[in-house]
Design an enzyme around this catalytic site. Structure first.
Site, PDB file in Angstrom:
ATOM      1  N   TYR A 105     -16.256  15.235 -15.380  1.00  0.00           N
ATOM      2  CA  TYR A 105     -16.661  13.829 -15.139  1.00  0.00           C
ATOM      3  C   TYR A 105     -17.968  13.896 -14.509  1.00  0.00           C
ATOM      4  CZ  TYR A 105     -16.383   9.685 -14.529  1.00  0.00           C
ATOM      5  OH  TYR A 105     -16.956   7.407 -14.637  1.00  0.00           O
TER       6      TYR A 105
ATOM      7  N   ASP B 239      -7.868  18.241 -14.768  1.00  0.00           N
ATOM      8  CA  ASP B 239      -7.353  16.209 -14.923  1.00  0.00           C
ATOM      9  C   ASP B 239      -7.257  16.787 -17.005  1.00  0.00           C
ATOM     10  OD1 ASP B 239      -8.727  14.331 -16.177  1.00  0.00           O
ATOM     11  OD2 ASP B 239     -10.190  14.361 -14.784  1.00  0.00           O
TER      12      ASP B 239
ATOM     13  N   LYS C  62      -9.106   4.866 -19.442  1.00  0.00           N
ATOM     14  CA  LYS C  62      -9.424   5.481 -20.328  1.00  0.00           C
ATOM     15  C   LYS C  62      -7.954   5.874 -21.744  1.00  0.00           C
ATOM     16  CE  LYS C  62     -12.588   6.819 -18.021  1.00  0.00           C
ATOM     17  NZ  LYS C  62     -13.386   8.134 -17.243  1.00  0.00           N
TER      18      LYS C  62
ATOM     19  N   ARG D 281       0.838  -1.184   0.061  1.00  0.00           N
ATOM     20  CA  ARG D 281      -0.163   0.232   0.414  1.00  0.00           C
ATOM     21  C   ARG D 281       0.817   1.332  -0.306  1.00  0.00           C
ATOM     22  NH1 ARG D 281      -3.083  -0.105   4.586  1.00  0.00           N
ATOM     23  NH2 ARG D 281      -1.682   1.503   5.330  1.00  0.00           N
TER      24      ARG D 281
HETATM   25  C1  LIG Z   1     -13.402   8.475 -16.019  1.00  0.00           C
HETATM   26  C2  LIG Z   1     -13.055   9.220 -15.932  1.00  0.00           C
HETATM   27  C3  LIG Z   1     -12.587   9.505 -14.640  1.00  0.00           C
HETATM   28  C4  LIG Z   1     -12.446   9.152 -13.519  1.00  0.00           C
HETATM   29  O1  LIG Z   1     -11.951   7.838 -13.889  1.00  0.00           O
HETATM   30  P1  LIG Z   1     -12.435   6.583 -12.778  1.00  0.00           P
HETATM   31  O2  LIG Z   1     -11.583   5.248 -13.488  1.00  0.00           O
HETATM   32  O3  LIG Z   1     -13.398   6.219 -13.835  1.00  0.00           O
HETATM   33  O4  LIG Z   1     -12.152   6.288 -11.923  1.00  0.00           O
HETATM   34  C5  LIG Z   1     -11.878  11.196 -14.521  1.00  0.00           C
HETATM   35  N1  LIG Z   1     -11.849  12.513 -15.119  1.00  0.00           N
HETATM   36  C6  LIG Z   1     -12.617  12.268 -16.623  1.00  0.00           C
HETATM   37  C7  LIG Z   1     -12.525  12.715 -17.508  1.00  0.00           C
HETATM   38  C8  LIG Z   1     -12.520  11.089 -16.552  1.00  0.00           C
HETATM   39  O5  LIG Z   1     -13.116  10.673 -18.061  1.00  0.00           O
END
Ligand SMILES: *Cc1c(COP(=O)(O)O)cnc(C)c1O
Length: 403
Positions: free
Chosen positions: A112, A184, A209, A59
């Protein structure tokens, strides 16, 4: 490689985070272990006190995970990375490290969905004040800054409208007000956009993604610029506990090796699909950073090296047309998520955003005919043919002839 900082991104994605294996394995081995033995009590004591660097418990740090962290940090041009169990774990860990009760957060209005919930209902319950604003408008950000604003949080391009915020301008506004800028970078990846170059302080990712790219892992990453931020975030992540497993780290690290090839193909395919949609009689509007019709086209050209693989468009036939299209695609899968090698389509009004109600969707600029596509790396003519057949006018749901 002697000096990876001089290498181009195409090279860094292949060699980034190289793991120095005593057996000279070319690929980082999977250290599928929860804990690490100490040579003796002095060794254990030295590791715990930080006198000696090494592994204690997975962890806290694990070599397979660490190789991935180094790789993404190198790609972003950051100091260090922290791998998390999901993109949301990365965002939550970052915001709860930087913000305390009594602090104020400014956040993009197009983000998101779960980020929106975190910012609008979970953080306020802990005494953190949040203001949601259109961050493509620097004056709008300026007008909501307060003395206690500690963080400006931006997703660009934003979800699902693909609105773009000018990172250079936003970082100036944030820093003038004494706040940090968190970005992000999931939709662009460091291959197309490097927020640190424009003044960002922390970059977060959903590895789920484009970075992993194969729709087989849920993961996240925080990238920081200095050791002080790193140790604060590492401590918080270790105590909140939302870390990534060694096996998932291995898969993401493997996925990143083809990031350059995949992103080039995503961009080329999406550009062709966007042009096709723009000329289609059933399509009312198309939003894609690579089209001149995008309201922030010039900002996209300045801060990104490609338009990415995400397109939003509006169907003239509204909700019924959106539903009919979703039921008619054959090659494209009807699914949420994005950034994998396969093309995915999604209709927010009947799916992810249905529970919001029509009025709230209208306020968030999510029209009933809005369709979002994550354009994959298949043959682009096959993708276009599929979308075309799914958008035939007056397509009435066929009466089912079988059970
Ligand atoms: C999918 C996504 C998230 C969250 O990610 P997870 O891996 O599903 O928790 C955050 N920001 C954006 C822009 C996303 O497309």
């Amino acid at each position: 490689m002697k000096n990876p900082d001089d290498a181009s991104l195409e090279t860094k994605v292949v060699h980034g985070g190289a793991y120095r294996c005593p057996h000279m394995a070319v690929t980082p081995p999977i250290h599928q272990t929860s804990t690490f033995a100490f040579r003796d009590v002095d060794h254990g004591a030295a590791l715990f006190s930080g006198e000696e660097k090494g592994y204690i418990y997975s962890r806290m740090l694990n070599p397979t995970v660490e190789a991935l962290e180094e790789c993404v940090a190198e790609l972003e041009g950051g100091h260090a990375g922290l791998a998390c169990g999901s993109g949301m774990a990365a965002i939550n860990t970052t915001l709860t490290t930087l913000l305390c009760a009594g602090d104020h957060l400014v956040c993009s209005d197009a983000v998101y969905g779960p980020t929106c919930t975190l910012v609008e209902s979970i953080l306020p319950r802990c005494g953190i004040e949040c203001t949601v604003v259109d961050t493509s408008n620097a004056d709008a950000i300026q007008s909501v800054m307060r003395d206690n604003t500690k963080v400006v949080y931006v997703e660009t391009p934003g979800n699902p409208t693909l609105v773009i915020s000018d990172l250079e301008t936003v970082s100036q506004v944030a820093h003038r007000g004494g706040a940090l800028l968190v970005v992000d970078n999931t939709f662009m990846t460091p291959f197309l956009q490097q927020p640190f170059r424009w003044g960002a302080d922390i970059v977060v990712h959903s590895l789920t993604k484009f970075l992993n790219g194969h729709a087989d892992v849920v993961g996240g990453m925080i990238v920081v610029k200095d050791e002080d931020q790193y140790s604060r975030l590492r401590k918080q992540l270790n105590h909140l506990g939302g870390v990534l497993s060694p096996f998932d780290s291995f898969l993401v690290h493997r996925g990143i090796k083809t990031l350059a090839l995949r992103m080039e193909r995503h961009c080329a395919n999406a550009t062709r699909v966007a042009r096709f949609l723009e000329s289609h009689p059933e399509v009312e509007w198309v939003r894609f950073p690579g089209l001149k019709s995008h309201p922030q086209y010039e900002v996209a050209r300045k801060q990104t090296s490609g338009p990415g693989g995400m397109i939003s468009f509006g169907l003239k036939g509204g909700l019924a047309a959106g539903r009919a299209m979703m039921n008619s695609v054959k090659l494209c899968s009807l699914a949420v998520s994005l950034g994998g090698v396969e093309s995915l389509v999604q209709h927010p009004a009947s799916m992810t955003h249905a529970s919001m109600g029509a009025e709230a969707r209208r306020r968030a600029s999510i029209s009933d005919g809005l369709v979002r596509i994550s354009v994959g790396i298949e043959n682009v003519d096959d993708i276009i043919r599929d979308l075309d057949q799914a958008m035939q006018p007056n397509r009435i749901p066929a009466p089912s002839t079988c059970c």
